[in-house]
Design an enzyme around this catalytic site. Structure first.
Site, mmCIF file in Angstrom:
data_model
loop_
_atom_site.group_PDB
_atom_site.id
_atom_site.type_symbol
_atom_site.label_atom_id
_atom_site.label_comp_id
_atom_site.label_asym_id
_atom_site.label_seq_id
_atom_site.Cartn_x
_atom_site.Cartn_y
_atom_site.Cartn_z
ATOM 1 N N ARG A 147 0.848 -1.226 0.000
ATOM 2 C CA ARG A 147 0.000 0.000 0.000
ATOM 3 C C ARG A 147 0.872 1.260 0.000
ATOM 4 O O ARG A 147 0.412 2.352 -0.321
ATOM 5 C CB ARG A 147 -0.860 0.010 1.260
ATOM 6 N N GLU B 3 7.002 5.638 12.297
ATOM 7 C CA GLU B 3 6.791 6.312 13.576
ATOM 8 C C GLU B 3 7.743 7.509 13.593
ATOM 9 O O GLU B 3 8.950 7.348 13.726
ATOM 10 C CB GLU B 3 7.153 5.374 14.752
ATOM 11 N N GLN C 191 6.202 21.966 21.155
ATOM 12 C CA GLN C 191 5.512 22.575 20.011
ATOM 13 C C GLN C 191 5.962 21.909 18.735
ATOM 14 O O GLN C 191 7.138 21.580 18.591
ATOM 15 C CB GLN C 191 5.847 24.088 19.959
ATOM 16 N N ASP C 192 4.994 21.674 17.822
ATOM 17 C CA ASP C 192 5.305 21.150 16.489
ATOM 18 C C ASP C 192 5.010 22.233 15.465
ATOM 19 O O ASP C 192 4.021 22.975 15.608
ATOM 20 C CB ASP C 192 4.425 19.939 16.160
ATOM 21 N N ARG D 40 14.946 29.279 3.803
ATOM 22 C CA ARG D 40 14.521 29.876 5.076
ATOM 23 C C ARG D 40 15.664 29.717 6.077
ATOM 24 O O ARG D 40 16.178 28.617 6.264
ATOM 25 C CB ARG D 40 13.273 29.172 5.620
ATOM 26 N N HIS E 220 18.354 30.429 11.204
ATOM 27 C CA HIS E 220 17.819 30.979 12.450
ATOM 28 C C HIS E 220 18.220 30.087 13.614
ATOM 29 O O HIS E 220 18.412 28.882 13.443
ATOM 30 C CB HIS E 220 16.289 31.047 12.396
ATOM 31 N N LYS F 175 15.567 21.481 18.433
ATOM 32 C CA LYS F 175 14.648 21.202 17.320
ATOM 33 C C LYS F 175 14.935 19.809 16.779
ATOM 34 O O LYS F 175 16.093 19.415 16.626
ATOM 35 C CB LYS F 175 14.838 22.214 16.183
ATOM 36 N N TYR G 242 9.261 20.522 12.256
ATOM 37 C CA TYR G 242 10.143 20.326 13.405
ATOM 38 C C TYR G 242 9.366 20.355 14.706
ATOM 39 O O TYR G 242 8.326 21.010 14.814
ATOM 40 C CB TYR G 242 11.304 21.333 13.435
ATOM 41 N N ASP H 192 15.582 37.387 6.115
ATOM 42 C CA ASP H 192 16.720 36.565 5.709
ATOM 43 C C ASP H 192 17.576 37.270 4.677
ATOM 44 O O ASP H 192 18.756 36.950 4.509
ATOM 45 C CB ASP H 192 16.236 35.213 5.189
HETATM 46 C C1 LIG Z 1 8.674 30.092 14.003
HETATM 47 C C2 LIG Z 1 7.224 30.445 14.159
HETATM 48 C C3 LIG Z 1 6.608 31.349 13.323
HETATM 49 N N1 LIG Z 1 5.303 31.654 13.504
HETATM 50 C C4 LIG Z 1 4.673 32.616 12.587
HETATM 51 C C5 LIG Z 1 5.308 34.006 12.665
HETATM 52 C C6 LIG Z 1 5.262 34.533 11.268
HETATM 53 O O1 LIG Z 1 4.086 35.296 11.060
HETATM 54 C C7 LIG Z 1 5.182 33.290 10.394
HETATM 55 C C8 LIG Z 1 6.474 33.033 9.666
HETATM 56 O O2 LIG Z 1 7.515 33.075 10.617
HETATM 57 P P1 LIG Z 1 9.005 33.167 10.108
HETATM 58 O O3 LIG Z 1 9.091 34.151 8.981
HETATM 59 O O4 LIG Z 1 9.918 33.340 11.308
HETATM 60 O O5 LIG Z 1 9.228 31.697 9.522
HETATM 61 P P2 LIG Z 1 10.602 31.140 8.903
HETATM 62 O O6 LIG Z 1 11.337 32.215 8.174
HETATM 63 O O7 LIG Z 1 10.239 29.902 8.193
HETATM 64 O O8 LIG Z 1 11.480 30.787 10.187
HETATM 65 C C9 LIG Z 1 11.172 29.665 10.950
HETATM 66 O O9 LIG Z 1 11.687 28.539 10.309
HETATM 67 C C10 LIG Z 1 13.103 28.455 10.435
HETATM 68 C C11 LIG Z 1 13.707 27.463 9.488
HETATM 69 C C12 LIG Z 1 13.364 28.157 11.826
HETATM 70 O O10 LIG Z 1 13.940 27.125 12.230
HETATM 71 C C13 LIG Z 1 12.905 29.183 12.743
HETATM 72 O O11 LIG Z 1 12.657 28.538 13.999
HETATM 73 C C14 LIG Z 1 11.663 29.898 12.367
HETATM 74 O O12 LIG Z 1 11.959 31.243 12.550
HETATM 75 O O13 LIG Z 1 4.896 32.188 11.262
HETATM 76 C C15 LIG Z 1 4.548 31.105 14.512
HETATM 77 O O14 LIG Z 1 3.338 31.401 14.654
HETATM 78 N N2 LIG Z 1 5.143 30.205 15.366
HETATM 79 C C16 LIG Z 1 6.455 29.855 15.231
HETATM 80 O O15 LIG Z 1 6.960 29.034 16.034
#
Ligand SMILES: Cc1cn([C@H]2C[C@H](O)[C@@H](COP(=O)(O)OP(=O)(O)O[C@H]3O[C@H](C)C(=O)[C@H](O)[C@H]3O)O2)c(=O)[nH]c1=O
Length: 165
Positions: A23, A28, A46-47, A58, A61, A68, A128, A164
């Site tokens: 299938r 896991e 948190q996930d 991206r 960070h 993570k 993550y 970024d």
């Molecule tokens: C990280 C995060 C973001 N957000 C919201 C805040 C922003 O409005 C939106 C995008 O956030 P951001 O631009 O920071 O997302 P990335 O640029 O993908 O960055 C994230 O992904 C990179 C690879 C990482 O590992 C960082 O932990 C994390 O900053 O999601 C949330 O609501 N909860 C969260 O835990």
């Protein structure tokens, strides 16, 4: 489940068992008992997922508190990690990994190690588990192509967020 060390102190790769049949396959993706037995006793709270198209990058960070456990739920991702810890034996070192919905590899990233990823497939789901609740003010950002770090990337003109860039 296979857990291996990487070139960066404290960064581990985890390859869960993949149970394939006619299938498809079953994995896991996390099991507290088994991961603790393998030495990964991080209390995740948190996930997250982010969904990106080919060419998006991206990161990088990081912050001083959050562990993570990174995986790729769908597609193919190039993940780079950079050791930003002053007291680490691998301070300043970076390593790249290709994680995908085929190899199912996960990467455990400790606090103080920055991570960034680039999308290699048409679309990819980056997932993550993290050990701290979201706190944007505590994050630091490393420019993906900062010559001081010399991180190799499989693309040269990525799609970046304002932060970024
Ligand atoms: C990280 C995060 C973001 N957000 C919201 C805040 C922003 O409005 C939106 C995008 O956030 P951001 O631009 O920071 O997302 P990335 O640029 O993908 O960055 C994230 O992904 C990179 C690879 C990482 O590992 C960082 O932990 C994390 O900053 O999601 C949330 O609501 N909860 C969260 O835990």
């Amino acid at each position: 489940m296979i857990v291996d060390k990487s070139e960066i102190d404290g960064v581990l790769t985890v390859t869960p068992g993949i149970f394939e049949d006619y299938r498809g396959y079953y994995v896991e993706t996390y099991n507290q008992h088994d991961y603790q037995a393998a030495g990964i006793a991080v209390p995740f709270v948190q996930d997250d997922i982010s969904v990106s198209r080919r060419g998006v990058l991206r990161g990088l960070h990081g912050d001083a508190k959050t562990w993570k456990l990174i995986s790729c739920l769908s597609g193919e991702i190039y993940l780079a990690v950079l050791d930003c810890r002053d007291c680490s034996p691998t301070k300043g070192a970076w390593q790249g990994f290709t994680i995908s919905d085929r190899n199912r590899m996960q990467v455990l990233v400790p606090p103080g190690v920055a991570n960034g990823h680039a999308i290699l497939s048409e679309r990819a789901i980056f997932h993550y588990k993290q050990s701290e609740y979201y706190d944007p003010g505590s994050q630091f950002t490393v420019k993906w192509n900062d010559p001081a770090h010399g991180i190799w990337w499989p693309l040269s003109d990525p799609i970046l967020s304002q932060r970024d860039r």
